[in-house]
Design a protein around this motif. Structure first.
Motif, mmCIF file in Angstrom:
data_model
loop_
_atom_site.group_PDB
_atom_site.id
_atom_site.type_symbol
_atom_site.label_atom_id
_atom_site.label_comp_id
_atom_site.label_asym_id
_atom_site.label_seq_id
_atom_site.Cartn_x
_atom_site.Cartn_y
_atom_site.Cartn_z
ATOM 1 N N LEU A 196 -42.379 2.118 38.480
ATOM 2 C CA LEU A 196 -42.634 2.887 37.262
ATOM 3 C C LEU A 196 -41.613 2.576 36.180
ATOM 4 O O LEU A 196 -41.950 2.476 34.992
ATOM 5 C CB LEU A 196 -42.625 4.385 37.586
ATOM 6 N N LEU A 197 -40.350 2.403 36.595
ATOM 7 C CA LEU A 197 -39.300 2.085 35.626
ATOM 8 C C LEU A 197 -39.551 0.718 34.996
ATOM 9 O O LEU A 197 -39.465 0.557 33.770
ATOM 10 C CB LEU A 197 -37.939 2.112 36.312
ATOM 11 N N ALA A 198 -39.868 -0.275 35.825
ATOM 12 C CA ALA A 198 -40.142 -1.617 35.307
ATOM 13 C C ALA A 198 -41.350 -1.604 34.390
ATOM 14 O O ALA A 198 -41.358 -2.250 33.332
ATOM 15 C CB ALA A 198 -40.347 -2.587 36.468
ATOM 16 N N LEU A 199 -42.381 -0.866 34.782
ATOM 17 C CA LEU A 199 -43.590 -0.780 33.964
ATOM 18 C C LEU A 199 -43.287 -0.123 32.620
ATOM 19 O O LEU A 199 -43.756 -0.580 31.570
ATOM 20 C CB LEU A 199 -44.661 0.001 34.720
ATOM 21 N N ALA A 200 -42.477 0.939 32.648
ATOM 22 C CA ALA A 200 -42.117 1.632 31.410
ATOM 23 C C ALA A 200 -41.332 0.716 30.477
ATOM 24 O O ALA A 200 -41.545 0.714 29.254
ATOM 25 C CB ALA A 200 -41.305 2.882 31.734
ATOM 26 N N VAL A 201 -40.417 -0.081 31.036
ATOM 27 C CA VAL A 201 -39.618 -0.999 30.222
ATOM 28 C C VAL A 201 -40.511 -2.048 29.578
ATOM 29 O O VAL A 201 -40.392 -2.343 28.373
ATOM 30 C CB VAL A 201 -38.528 -1.658 31.081
ATOM 31 N N LEU A 202 -41.433 -2.631 30.342
ATOM 32 C CA LEU A 202 -42.323 -3.665 29.808
ATOM 33 C C LEU A 202 -43.217 -3.111 28.709
ATOM 34 O O LEU A 202 -43.411 -3.744 27.662
ATOM 35 C CB LEU A 202 -43.169 -4.254 30.934
ATOM 36 N N VAL A 203 -43.776 -1.935 28.934
ATOM 37 C CA VAL A 203 -44.632 -1.326 27.914
ATOM 38 C C VAL A 203 -43.824 -0.978 26.665
ATOM 39 O O VAL A 203 -44.292 -1.168 25.532
ATOM 40 C CB VAL A 203 -45.326 -0.071 28.479
ATOM 41 N N TRP B 216 -45.187 -9.208 26.812
ATOM 42 C CA TRP B 216 -44.678 -8.035 27.532
ATOM 43 C C TRP B 216 -45.815 -7.207 28.136
ATOM 44 O O TRP B 216 -45.726 -6.772 29.284
ATOM 45 C CB TRP B 216 -43.843 -7.156 26.599
ATOM 46 N N TYR B 217 -46.881 -7.011 27.368
ATOM 47 C CA TYR B 217 -48.016 -6.258 27.903
ATOM 48 C C TYR B 217 -48.664 -7.014 29.063
ATOM 49 O O TYR B 217 -49.110 -6.423 30.047
ATOM 50 C CB TYR B 217 -49.046 -6.008 26.802
ATOM 51 N N GLY B 218 -48.724 -8.336 28.946
ATOM 52 C CA GLY B 218 -49.288 -9.141 30.025
ATOM 53 C C GLY B 218 -48.479 -9.025 31.299
ATOM 54 O O GLY B 218 -49.037 -8.936 32.402
ATOM 55 N N LEU B 219 -47.158 -9.014 31.159
ATOM 56 C CA LEU B 219 -46.305 -8.835 32.334
ATOM 57 C C LEU B 219 -46.511 -7.455 32.952
ATOM 58 O O LEU B 219 -46.479 -7.309 34.182
ATOM 59 C CB LEU B 219 -44.843 -9.024 31.941
ATOM 60 N N ALA B 220 -46.735 -6.444 32.113
ATOM 61 C CA ALA B 220 -46.988 -5.105 32.633
ATOM 62 C C ALA B 220 -48.293 -5.069 33.428
ATOM 63 O O ALA B 220 -48.358 -4.489 34.524
ATOM 64 C CB ALA B 220 -47.040 -4.097 31.481
ATOM 65 N N VAL B 221 -49.332 -5.705 32.889
ATOM 66 C CA VAL B 221 -50.612 -5.762 33.600
ATOM 67 C C VAL B 221 -50.464 -6.534 34.906
ATOM 68 O O VAL B 221 -51.000 -6.137 35.953
ATOM 69 C CB VAL B 221 -51.688 -6.400 32.699
ATOM 70 N N ALA B 222 -49.727 -7.641 34.875
ATOM 71 C CA ALA B 222 -49.514 -8.430 36.089
ATOM 72 C C ALA B 222 -48.750 -7.632 37.136
ATOM 73 O O ALA B 222 -49.057 -7.698 38.337
ATOM 74 C CB ALA B 222 -48.765 -9.713 35.740
ATOM 75 N N LEU B 223 -47.776 -6.844 36.694
ATOM 76 C CA LEU B 223 -47.002 -6.026 37.624
ATOM 77 C C LEU B 223 -47.894 -4.989 38.306
ATOM 78 O O LEU B 223 -47.814 -4.784 39.523
ATOM 79 C CB LEU B 223 -45.864 -5.332 36.884
ATOM 80 N N VAL B 224 -48.769 -4.366 37.520
ATOM 81 C CA VAL B 224 -49.693 -3.392 38.099
ATOM 82 C C VAL B 224 -50.636 -4.068 39.077
ATOM 83 O O VAL B 224 -50.921 -3.558 40.173
ATOM 84 C CB VAL B 224 -50.481 -2.673 36.985
ATOM 85 N N GLY B 225 -51.130 -5.256 38.709
ATOM 86 C CA GLY B 225 -52.051 -5.973 39.587
ATOM 87 C C GLY B 225 -51.412 -6.379 40.891
ATOM 88 O O GLY B 225 -51.995 -6.191 41.971
#
Length: 247
Positions: A23-30, A227-236
């Motif tokens: 969640l922290l990594a996702l929040a930072v990327l977003v 950055w948004y792409g990395l967030a999507v990749a992290l979720v995937g």
């Protein structure tokens, strides 16, 4: 036995920590992506303002000084001023123009009140740095200059930019204080900004005026998508790992 009894509890703890880290990594990327989108909006507004300013009627030097003194933005504002060029004190800024290496010639324009403003008269090829190689362009007498105001830099734009070589009169960034000091102009005797001359031809063809660059870098959308792409990749990736774990 006590150690074995603690083993089952480690799984949930690890899961909680992994979830928090995700969640922290996702929040930072977003957040980084959103910040770049905000920068994009700011840059587009700035470019629109610059495009509008360039088409305005030139203001007088007194009006420009009053605008700057009140905290207004003078960058790229058209201005008209008159004075006498002091060619013996011209400073040379390393530059390229249409793929050719050379210098922008910054010549102090002496105003009626004795103060100076550095005018970027334009580009000269590398081999024409010496003013004696272009005597036709060393115009004498009072001249009227129309151009764009350019604000001074407060510091070197990057550590990658070389230091100015005042001994050889070669500048890699526009340090107004160093340019004036090396030309023997006291701080109180020079204005706190530059003027880029318009394309009005100079005698002999040099310097070539109208060299102001307006292509400000605007890669914020690309950065935001990254950055948004990395967030999507992290979720995937996290979702796939969770699905595999449950199976």
């Amino acid at each position: 036995m006590a150690e074995l009894s603690q083993q089952p509890g480690r799984g949930p703890v690890r899961t909680v920590f992994a979830g928090l880290a995700l969640l922290l990594a996702l929040a930072v990327l977003v957040a980084l992506g959103t910040w770049q989108m905000q920068r994009l909006a700011w840059k587009e507004q700035l470019l629109a303002e610059i495009a509008e300013r360039r088409t305005e009627a030139p203001v007088t030097l007194a009006a420009l000084e009053a605008m700057k003194a009140s905290g207004g933005d003078i960058e790229y504002r058209p201005v008209t001023l008159s004075g006498t060029f002091d060619h013996a004190r011209e400073r040379h800024f390393l530059a390229t123009w249409n793929g050719q290496s050379g210098y922008h010639v910054y010549t102090p324009l002496r105003l009626a009140d004795g103060r100076f403003v550095f005018v970027n008269r334009g580009f000269v090829p590398y081999e024409r740095k010496d003013a004696q190689s272009r005597p036709e362009g060393q115009v004498a007498g009072e001249r009227t200059v129309t151009g764009l105001a350019r604000d001074r830099l407060s510091e070197k734009p990057s550590s990658l930019v070389p230091d100015n070589d005042t001994a050889k009169n070669v500048f890699y960034w526009k340090d107004l204080d160093a340019m004036a000091a090396s030309a023997g102009i006291a701080p109180e005797a020079r204005l706190g900004f530059f003027v880029d001359a318009d394309p009005t031809p100079n005698p002999g063809g040099l310097p070539i005026g109208g060299v102001t660059q307006f292509d400000l870098p605007n890669n914020h959308l690309q950065y935001a998508l990254t950055w948004y792409g990395l967030a999507v990749a992290l979720v995937g990736v996290s979702g796939f790992y969770l699905w595999r774990s449950r199976r």
